[in-house]
Design a protein around this motif. Structure first.
Motif, PDB file in Angstrom:
ATOM      1  N   GLN A  10       0.822  -1.213   0.000  1.00  0.00           N
ATOM      2  CA  GLN A  10       0.000   0.000   0.000  1.00  0.00           C
ATOM      3  C   GLN A  10       0.856   1.263   0.000  1.00  0.00           C
ATOM      4  OE1 GLN A  10      -3.086  -1.222  -1.044  1.00  0.00           O
ATOM      5  NE2 GLN A  10      -3.792   0.499   0.209  1.00  0.00           N
ATOM      6  N   SER A  11       2.054   1.158   0.524  1.00  0.00           N
ATOM      7  CA  SER A  11       2.944   2.316   0.611  1.00  0.00           C
ATOM      8  C   SER A  11       3.676   2.615  -0.694  1.00  0.00           C
ATOM      9  CB  SER A  11       3.985   2.089   1.707  1.00  0.00           C
ATOM     10  OG  SER A  11       4.731   0.900   1.439  1.00  0.00           O
ATOM     11  N   THR A  12       3.417   1.820  -1.740  1.00  0.00           N
ATOM     12  CA  THR A  12       4.093   2.020  -3.023  1.00  0.00           C
ATOM     13  C   THR A  12       3.778   3.405  -3.589  1.00  0.00           C
ATOM     14  OG1 THR A  12       4.003  -0.340  -3.527  1.00  0.00           O
ATOM     15  CG2 THR A  12       4.338   1.142  -5.387  1.00  0.00           C
ATOM     16  N   PRO A  13       4.779   4.167  -3.993  1.00  0.00           N
ATOM     17  CA  PRO A  13       4.501   5.499  -4.568  1.00  0.00           C
ATOM     18  C   PRO A  13       3.774   5.381  -5.901  1.00  0.00           C
ATOM     19  CG  PRO A  13       6.828   4.951  -4.784  1.00  0.00           C
ATOM     20  CD  PRO A  13       6.226   3.897  -3.921  1.00  0.00           C
ATOM     21  N   LYS A  50       3.819   2.420  -8.667  1.00  0.00           N
ATOM     22  CA  LYS A  50       2.562   2.392  -9.408  1.00  0.00           C
ATOM     23  C   LYS A  50       2.555   3.537 -10.417  1.00  0.00           C
ATOM     24  CE  LYS A  50      -0.115   0.429  -5.579  1.00  0.00           C
ATOM     25  NZ  LYS A  50      -1.220   0.671  -4.609  1.00  0.00           N
ATOM     26  N   LEU A  51       2.152   3.231 -11.650  1.00  0.00           N
ATOM     27  CA  LEU A  51       2.179   4.199 -12.737  1.00  0.00           C
ATOM     28  C   LEU A  51       0.796   4.338 -13.362  1.00  0.00           C
ATOM     29  CD1 LEU A  51       5.396   2.833 -14.509  1.00  0.00           C
ATOM     30  CD2 LEU A  51       5.282   4.828 -13.007  1.00  0.00           C
ATOM     31  N   PHE A  52       0.475   5.550 -13.821  1.00  0.00           N
ATOM     32  CA  PHE A  52      -0.742   5.729 -14.624  1.00  0.00           C
ATOM     33  C   PHE A  52      -0.495   6.841 -15.627  1.00  0.00           C
ATOM     34  CE2 PHE A  52      -1.172   8.733 -11.221  1.00  0.00           C
ATOM     35  CZ  PHE A  52      -1.965   9.775 -11.658  1.00  0.00           C
ATOM     36  N   ASP A  53      -1.162   6.730 -16.776  1.00  0.00           N
ATOM     37  CA  ASP A  53      -0.971   7.704 -17.855  1.00  0.00           C
ATOM     38  C   ASP A  53      -2.241   8.481 -18.170  1.00  0.00           C
ATOM     39  OD1 ASP A  53      -2.503   5.774 -19.097  1.00  0.00           O
ATOM     40  OD2 ASP A  53      -0.957   5.137 -20.510  1.00  0.00           O
ATOM     41  N   TRP A  59      -0.648   0.749 -13.603  1.00  0.00           N
ATOM     42  CA  TRP A  59       0.292  -0.313 -13.944  1.00  0.00           C
ATOM     43  C   TRP A  59       1.356  -0.431 -12.864  1.00  0.00           C
ATOM     44  CZ3 TRP A  59      -0.052  -3.114 -18.617  1.00  0.00           C
ATOM     45  CH2 TRP A  59      -1.059  -2.674 -19.490  1.00  0.00           C
ATOM     46  N   LEU A  60       1.923  -1.647 -12.791  1.00  0.00           N
ATOM     47  CA  LEU A  60       3.028  -1.888 -11.878  1.00  0.00           C
ATOM     48  C   LEU A  60       4.344  -1.692 -12.610  1.00  0.00           C
ATOM     49  CD1 LEU A  60       4.227  -2.844  -9.197  1.00  0.00           C
ATOM     50  CD2 LEU A  60       4.028  -5.205 -10.039  1.00  0.00           C
ATOM     51  N   GLY A  61       5.152  -0.779 -12.109  1.00  0.00           N
ATOM     52  CA  GLY A  61       6.498  -0.607 -12.613  1.00  0.00           C
ATOM     53  C   GLY A  61       7.491  -1.107 -11.577  1.00  0.00           C
ATOM     54  N   VAL A  62       8.560  -1.715 -12.034  1.00  0.00           N
ATOM     55  CA  VAL A  62       9.604  -2.202 -11.137  1.00  0.00           C
ATOM     56  C   VAL A  62      10.908  -1.526 -11.534  1.00  0.00           C
ATOM     57  CG1 VAL A  62      10.890  -4.204 -10.312  1.00  0.00           C
ATOM     58  CG2 VAL A  62       8.445  -4.412 -10.795  1.00  0.00           C
ATOM     59  N   ALA A  63      11.575  -0.924 -10.555  1.00  0.00           N
ATOM     60  CA  ALA A  63      12.828  -0.225 -10.848  1.00  0.00           C
ATOM     61  C   ALA A  63      13.872  -1.204 -11.371  1.00  0.00           C
ATOM     62  CB  ALA A  63      13.330   0.483  -9.600  1.00  0.00           C
ATOM     63  N   GLN A  78      -0.755  -4.783 -15.522  1.00  0.00           N
ATOM     64  CA  GLN A  78      -1.795  -3.809 -15.229  1.00  0.00           C
ATOM     65  C   GLN A  78      -2.430  -4.152 -13.891  1.00  0.00           C
ATOM     66  OE1 GLN A  78      -5.540  -3.752 -17.470  1.00  0.00           O
ATOM     67  NE2 GLN A  78      -5.271  -1.548 -17.778  1.00  0.00           N
ATOM     68  N   LEU A  79      -2.527  -3.164 -13.019  1.00  0.00           N
ATOM     69  CA  LEU A  79      -3.134  -3.355 -11.710  1.00  0.00           C
ATOM     70  C   LEU A  79      -4.622  -3.059 -11.711  1.00  0.00           C
ATOM     71  CD1 LEU A  79      -0.360  -1.643  -9.527  1.00  0.00           C
ATOM     72  CD2 LEU A  79      -0.681  -4.099  -9.926  1.00  0.00           C
ATOM     73  N   ARG A  80      -5.021  -2.027 -12.462  1.00  0.00           N
ATOM     74  CA  ARG A  80      -6.427  -1.640 -12.531  1.00  0.00           C
ATOM     75  C   ARG A  80      -6.716  -1.045 -13.893  1.00  0.00           C
ATOM     76  NH1 ARG A  80      -8.041   2.817  -8.818  1.00  0.00           N
ATOM     77  NH2 ARG A  80      -5.847   3.406  -8.684  1.00  0.00           N
ATOM     78  N   ALA A  81      -7.951  -1.269 -14.359  1.00  0.00           N
ATOM     79  CA  ALA A  81      -8.383  -0.591 -15.578  1.00  0.00           C
ATOM     80  C   ALA A  81      -8.662   0.874 -15.256  1.00  0.00           C
ATOM     81  CB  ALA A  81      -9.635  -1.252 -16.138  1.00  0.00           C
ATOM     82  N   ARG A  82      -8.742   1.694 -16.293  1.00  0.00           N
ATOM     83  CA  ARG A  82      -9.064   3.101 -16.076  1.00  0.00           C
ATOM     84  C   ARG A  82     -10.463   3.222 -15.499  1.00  0.00           C
ATOM     85  NH1 ARG A  82     -11.277   7.658 -19.045  1.00  0.00           N
ATOM     86  NH2 ARG A  82     -10.022   9.547 -18.793  1.00  0.00           N
ATOM     87  N   GLU A  83     -10.595   4.071 -14.534  1.00  0.00           N
ATOM     88  CA  GLU A  83     -11.878   4.283 -13.874  1.00  0.00           C
ATOM     89  C   GLU A  83     -12.906   4.891 -14.821  1.00  0.00           C
ATOM     90  OE1 GLU A  83     -11.516   8.365 -11.511  1.00  0.00           O
ATOM     91  OE2 GLU A  83      -9.618   7.305 -11.657  1.00  0.00           O
TER      92      GLU A  83
END
Length: 247
Positions: A10-13, A50-53, A59-63, A78-83
């Protein structure tokens, strides 16, 4: 057996990026965003972001690699579809710096699809920093978990807005001389809509007459108290969302 920790935590930026996202893409983060991830959040290779455009969901991004001033993120899933975004515009006269920034933030948080700055005769601000307003909306979306960012339209004069008004989109305008109670009016006119909020001094008589002449315009009242323009905007949007069933 111990529970499996949630992934990503949950703490993921969360970070908004302009680059379209898809599985397998690589995103390079630089500038202020890189400083935030590297120096504030202490992101290191293998850590999630966590990324969104604004278009394709979250989406999940990993460094993958982390330098001194930039880092590379692998987009893995992809973590979630667009709302779903309610079809509501907020058309508001620009306010002084600080208040217009607050209004832009709240428009995003409350789910507005489009923010339209409207120039009226009593508008005290005729120049806007669009980049700053968009940055405030993006920051609000990052913090509040939104996967969409409101469109920011170019400032338009009230007369031009009314001339080009799309048929079928109800225009609820805050009428300080009195109107139908807002919630009642909004429940009676479901569908695509916009809310028009005037400047600190309100609309003048000619402007009010021109708005009322628009077939899709409905004058609304926002209760017995006098509200500042930014408060009126947030209140009206909240009422519309409640009437639309979004709350």
């Amino acid at each position: 057996m111990p529970a499996t920790p949630a992934w990503p935590p949950q703490s993921t930026p969360r970070l908004f990026v302009e680059t379209p996202l898809r599985e397998g893409a690589q995103i390079r983060v630089e500038g202020a965003q890189a400083h935030y991830l590297l120096s504030v959040m202490r992101i290191r290779p293998g850590d999630p972001v966590k990324l969104f455009d604004g278009e394709s969901g979250e989406w999940l991004g990993v460094a993958a690699t982390a330098g001194k001033r930039d880092l590379l993120l692998d987009v893995t899933a992809q973590l979630r579809a667009r709302e779903p975004v309610p079809d509501l515009w907020l058309c508001a006269a620009p306010l002084k710096k600080g208040r217009i920034d607050w209004l832009a933030e709240k428009a995003c948080e409350l789910g507005v699809a489009r923010l339209v700055p409207v120039l009226t005769r009593r508008t005290v601000v005729d120049r806007l920093n669009g980049d700053r307003l968009r940055a405030h909306m993006i920051e609000a979306a990052e913090q509040c978990g939104r996967t969409a960012v409101p469109e920011l339209a170019e400032p338009v004069k009230l007369a031009a807005l009314l001339r080009a008004w799309p048929a079928g989109r109800t225009l609820f305008f805050a009428d300080e001389t009195g109107g139908v109670p807002a919630l009642e009016a909004m429940r009676a006119a479901p569908g695509a809509a916009a809310i028009l909020i005037g400047p600190e001094g309100g609309f003048d008589a000619d402007e009010r007459e021109a708005i009322r002449a628009l077939p899709d315009a409905v004058g609304i009242g926002l209760g017995p108290r006098i509200l500042r323009a930014d408060t009126a905007a947030a209140a009206a949007v909240s009422l519309w969302m409640a009437a639309a069933g979004d709350w």
